[in-house]
Design an enzyme around this catalytic site. Structure first.
Site, mmCIF file in Angstrom:
data_model
loop_
_atom_site.group_PDB
_atom_site.id
_atom_site.type_symbol
_atom_site.label_atom_id
_atom_site.label_comp_id
_atom_site.label_asym_id
_atom_site.label_seq_id
_atom_site.Cartn_x
_atom_site.Cartn_y
_atom_site.Cartn_z
ATOM 1 N N SER A 159 8.440 70.630 -21.297
ATOM 2 C CA SER A 159 8.165 70.134 -19.987
ATOM 3 C C SER A 159 8.962 69.046 -19.812
ATOM 4 O O SER A 159 9.539 68.224 -20.878
ATOM 5 C CB SER A 159 6.649 69.632 -19.934
ATOM 6 O OG SER A 159 6.390 68.886 -18.704
ATOM 7 N N TYR A 172 -0.307 65.437 -23.640
ATOM 8 C CA TYR A 172 0.391 66.654 -23.317
ATOM 9 C C TYR A 172 1.970 66.497 -23.640
ATOM 10 O O TYR A 172 2.562 67.247 -24.170
ATOM 11 C CB TYR A 172 0.298 66.888 -21.742
ATOM 12 C CG TYR A 172 1.129 67.888 -21.238
ATOM 13 C CD1 TYR A 172 0.854 69.332 -21.654
ATOM 14 C CD2 TYR A 172 2.099 67.805 -20.337
ATOM 15 C CE1 TYR A 172 1.537 70.578 -20.977
ATOM 16 C CE2 TYR A 172 2.800 68.822 -19.736
ATOM 17 C CZ TYR A 172 2.617 70.083 -20.137
ATOM 18 O OH TYR A 172 3.451 71.147 -19.404
HETATM 19 N N1 LIG Z 1 2.890 74.673 -14.297
HETATM 20 C C1 LIG Z 1 3.787 73.678 -14.573
HETATM 21 O O1 LIG Z 1 3.649 72.659 -13.689
HETATM 22 C C2 LIG Z 1 4.277 73.384 -15.973
HETATM 23 C C3 LIG Z 1 5.217 72.462 -16.046
HETATM 24 C C4 LIG Z 1 5.677 71.855 -17.267
HETATM 25 C C5 LIG Z 1 5.382 72.747 -18.309
HETATM 26 N N2 LIG Z 1 4.840 73.774 -18.239
HETATM 27 C C6 LIG Z 1 4.385 74.649 -19.243
HETATM 28 O O2 LIG Z 1 4.712 76.151 -19.023
HETATM 29 C C7 LIG Z 1 3.788 76.765 -19.944
HETATM 30 C C8 LIG Z 1 3.051 77.879 -18.961
HETATM 31 O O3 LIG Z 1 2.243 77.076 -18.122
HETATM 32 P P1 LIG Z 1 1.568 77.891 -16.876
HETATM 33 O O4 LIG Z 1 1.593 76.605 -15.692
HETATM 34 O O5 LIG Z 1 2.472 79.001 -16.491
HETATM 35 O O6 LIG Z 1 0.420 77.973 -17.167
HETATM 36 P P2 LIG Z 1 -0.857 79.230 -16.881
HETATM 37 O O7 LIG Z 1 -0.580 79.492 -15.364
HETATM 38 O O8 LIG Z 1 -1.961 78.446 -17.385
HETATM 39 O O9 LIG Z 1 -0.620 80.491 -17.895
HETATM 40 C C9 LIG Z 1 -0.808 80.362 -19.050
HETATM 41 C C10 LIG Z 1 -0.524 81.538 -19.885
HETATM 42 O O10 LIG Z 1 -0.853 81.441 -21.067
HETATM 43 C C11 LIG Z 1 -1.723 81.915 -21.600
HETATM 44 N N3 LIG Z 1 -2.584 81.345 -22.676
HETATM 45 C C12 LIG Z 1 -2.990 80.173 -22.715
HETATM 46 N N4 LIG Z 1 -3.643 79.706 -23.690
HETATM 47 C C13 LIG Z 1 -3.310 80.755 -24.525
HETATM 48 C C14 LIG Z 1 -3.617 80.854 -25.879
HETATM 49 N N5 LIG Z 1 -4.490 80.033 -26.629
HETATM 50 N N6 LIG Z 1 -3.481 81.996 -26.565
HETATM 51 C C15 LIG Z 1 -2.913 83.170 -25.798
HETATM 52 N N7 LIG Z 1 -2.194 83.047 -24.392
HETATM 53 C C16 LIG Z 1 -2.748 81.801 -23.858
HETATM 54 C C17 LIG Z 1 -2.827 82.311 -20.411
HETATM 55 O O11 LIG Z 1 -3.611 83.491 -20.471
HETATM 56 P P3 LIG Z 1 -5.066 83.445 -21.045
HETATM 57 O O12 LIG Z 1 -5.682 82.219 -20.393
HETATM 58 O O13 LIG Z 1 -5.661 84.687 -20.635
HETATM 59 O O14 LIG Z 1 -4.964 83.440 -22.534
HETATM 60 C C18 LIG Z 1 -1.752 82.713 -19.660
HETATM 61 O O15 LIG Z 1 -0.869 83.843 -19.387
HETATM 62 C C19 LIG Z 1 3.132 75.776 -20.653
HETATM 63 O O16 LIG Z 1 3.464 75.833 -21.883
HETATM 64 C C20 LIG Z 1 3.115 74.691 -19.793
HETATM 65 O O17 LIG Z 1 2.772 73.543 -20.538
HETATM 66 C C21 LIG Z 1 4.121 74.057 -16.936
#
Ligand SMILES: NC(=O)c1ccc[n+]([C@@H]2O[C@H](COP(=O)([O-])OP(=O)(O)OC[C@H]3O[C@@H](n4cnc5c(N)ncnc54)[C@H](OP(=O)(O)O)[C@@H]3O)[C@@H](O)[C@H]2O)c1
Length: 265
Positions: A159, A172
């Site tokens: 991130s 985070y």
């Molecule tokens: N969105 C942003 O603005 C942003 C910005 C910077 C970085 N990121 C990073 O990008 C990554 C993905 O984020 P996102 O925004 O796409 O998140 P999201 O929409 O919450 O999706 C997360 C995915 O991970 C799965 N997951 C979460 N916890 C888990 C666990 N303990 N075991 C197995 N699966 C798990 C979720 O499914 P289940 O809940 O069913 O397990 C889902 O498929 C993260 O590492 C986040 O820190 C996101």
């Protein structure tokens, strides 16, 4: 129509044709978009996440995009703990002929002031974001070492919060900064084995996670990014495809920022 949908089903097309990719957290958000883009480029893909219903639904959508002979698999597992990680890698070792690409995408945020973070919150986020990613990438690297293949690439979703400093991001951003260092040292150690390790750092991306923190995430993203629009999961998928495809064979230990310029200020 996304790039993945445009490219899917085109005979002979496909930067990842015949390759096997595993995407953790592949049922939603950034992970799903990466899985979709990889399928569009001909990869066989395994996605893992906790919620089986959402995972099955996502795998169904990926199968609808896949061409003849392409395999799509899904495995429900909690990758915040050892048992789920072992289950995932037992499955990979047993069922997949090779592991070309491993995307460690699972992670979540806690946004509150340093003075208010509880031990429980700290332990939870370190265990999932940092320890879980360490264990997953180590297991992936061991498997890649033992099963040589032309393209072997590990990608960690970090991130932009790992760089600079903003209030209320301490748990985070600390875990993500740790991941950036994991990527650099692992890339150095694994380079002689031909295994590449890179990070991708998104800015604010409109995903279920971002929307759960702020229902106005799209508007906020457009305000924060000099490019004047919010980041979408498909933007991250393009970066992931670049870092993981065989044409990036000279790229390791890097951190690709995909944030519309958000981190410039
Ligand atoms: N969105 C942003 O603005 C942003 C910005 C910077 C970085 N990121 C990073 O990008 C990554 C993905 O984020 P996102 O925004 O796409 O998140 P999201 O929409 O919450 O999706 C997360 C995915 O991970 C799965 N997951 C979460 N916890 C888990 C666990 N303990 N075991 C197995 N699966 C798990 C979720 O499914 P289940 O809940 O069913 O397990 C889902 O498929 C993260 O590492 C986040 O820190 C996101």
């Amino acid at each position: 129509m996304t790039a993945a949908q445009q490219h899917s089903g085109e005979a002979g097309a496909g930067l990842l044709r015949g390759q096997w990719a595993v995407v953790t957290g592949g049922s939603k958000g950034i992970g799903y978009a990466i899985a979709e883009r990889f399928v569009g480029e001909g990869a066989n893909v395994l996605i893992a996440a906790r919620d089986k219903a959402a995972l099955d639904e996502a795998a169904g959508r990926l199968r609808a995009l896949a061409g003849d002979g392409q395999r799509i698999e899904s495995l429900p597992a909690d990758l915040g703990g050892r048992a789920g990680i072992d289950a995932l890698f037992d499955h990979i070792a047993r069922e997949l002929p090779v592991l070309n690409i491993f995307v460690a995408n699972v992670g979540y945020g806690i946004f509150r002031s340093f003075l208010e973070v509880t031990d429980e919150e700290w332990d939870g986020i370190v265990s999932t974001n940092l320890t879980g990613t360490f264990r997953c990438t180590q297991a992936a690297a061991r498997l890649m070492r033992d099963r040589p293949a032309d393209n072997r690439a590990i990608l960690v979703i970090s991130s932009i919060r790992a760089q600079g400093a903003r209030p209320n991001t301490l748990p985070y951003s600390t875990t993500k900064a740790g991941l950036n260092q994991l990527v650099r040292v692992a890339a150095y150690e694994l380079a002689p084995l031909g295994i590449r390790v890179n990070a991708l750092s998104p800015g604010l991306v409109v995903t279920p996670m971002a929307l759960s923190h702020n229902p106005q995430a799209a508007e906020l993203g457009a305000e924060l990014a000099p490019l004047n629009r919010a980041g979408m999961p498909s933007d991250m998928a393009e970066g992931a495809l670049y870092l993981c495809n065989p044409a990036a064979s000279f790229v390791t230990g890097t951190n690709l920022v995909v944030d519309g310029g958000e981190s410039l200020w």
